[in-house]
Scaffold this active site. Sequence first.
Site, short mmCIF file in Angstrom:
data_model
loop_
_atom_site.label_atom_id
_atom_site.label_comp_id
_atom_site.label_asym_id
_atom_site.label_seq_id
_atom_site.Cartn_x
_atom_site.Cartn_y
_atom_site.Cartn_z
N LYS A 35 -21.09 20.13 -4.15
CA LYS A 35 -21.58 19.42 -2.97
C LYS A 35 -22.06 20.41 -1.90
CE LYS A 35 -16.92 19.17 -1.02
NZ LYS A 35 -15.88 18.31 -0.43
N TYR A 256 -25.34 39.95 24.74
CA TYR A 256 -25.15 38.94 25.78
C TYR A 256 -23.74 39.00 26.36
CZ TYR A 256 -29.49 36.56 24.43
OH TYR A 256 -30.81 36.24 24.17
#
Length: 365
Positions: A35, A256
């Site tokens: 899946k 950042y």
Amino acid sequence: MTRPAVAFIDLEAFRANYQLAASLSGDAQCVAVIKANGYGHGICEIAKELPLSTLAVACVDEAVQLRASGVDNPIVVLEGAFSVEEARIAADLKLQLIIHAGYQIEQLETVAADIDVWVKINTGMNRLGFAPPAVSQALSMLRGLSSAQVLGLMTHFACADEIDTSETKRQLALFSSTVKSLGNAADGLLLTAANSAALLAYNASHFNSVRPGVMLYGSSPFAHRSSESLGLKPVMSLESRIMAIHEIETDECVGYGGTWRASRATRIATVAIGYGDGYPRHAEIGTPVWIGDRVVPLIGRVSMDMLNVDLSFHPDAKVGDVVELWGKNVSVDEVAKSSGTISYELLTGVTARVPRQYLNSLSEL
């Protein structure tokens, strides 16, 4: 120039992991769970490496994709059908549906074609499934339908990957006692409970069908046991390349928010991969990254398209060098731990802009 981020998928390793799972399962049927796009590895490509095996997917849409690509294996749909239309599609495509609620039995009343089904029993996961006292009635209702053929009974463990075994043993006992209470109604049915963790740790859970998932992709289902110790081979190698190298001075920051500050003059590399590709934004400073023949530490905050590493102990690294984010040298489990998550999330989270390149396919051998 093509952006260098790529996920190499070692299909020989995938097949080896499946063979290990099959050997551990003994005489039980070994259903390969593929899946979520084959746990991020490519659902159709992965399926074609197991031409003789039963496969398991989450939803009918995933099974439709497999059938459209020419996969004719038996396919189990773990969530079952969401509508009458899906139930009809499942019957047309010869899919096996999990039945976990009364409305799914009602859906089958309007399906003319024959369809194979499994009944799910809720033994404590408390997501899907019939409560043990309701299983007998569900079986009777399904067997009263001309279209439905009941293949087996299933349950799902909540804590099979944990050191504390008490909950798994309780669920296993409840599943076994529920099956026993059905008497002759359970004769001839397949029984499945074991996921990867239970397949590896609980022989009593194997019954006559098992459904390994994450172990097939070379990741350990246990936080306390490494994939290497379990004999698993990594299937995905997530790689990119160094795109820039800089020398920064003491007290200069990287990335950042300035979350990493140099304590001395430092040589750093910028790598062309980030959370837009599926590398975890919350990977801790110091998370291992492999360049050439050694580990270097992640520094600064991961950005959408790039991340940075400290080259202080890798003076020979240069622009264009291959960087392994996880794979054969750095375990995806280790990166997941450094990121406060699990390997399942990292593998399934590798985004579509990262091309998959398949190695050692059966079609090439």
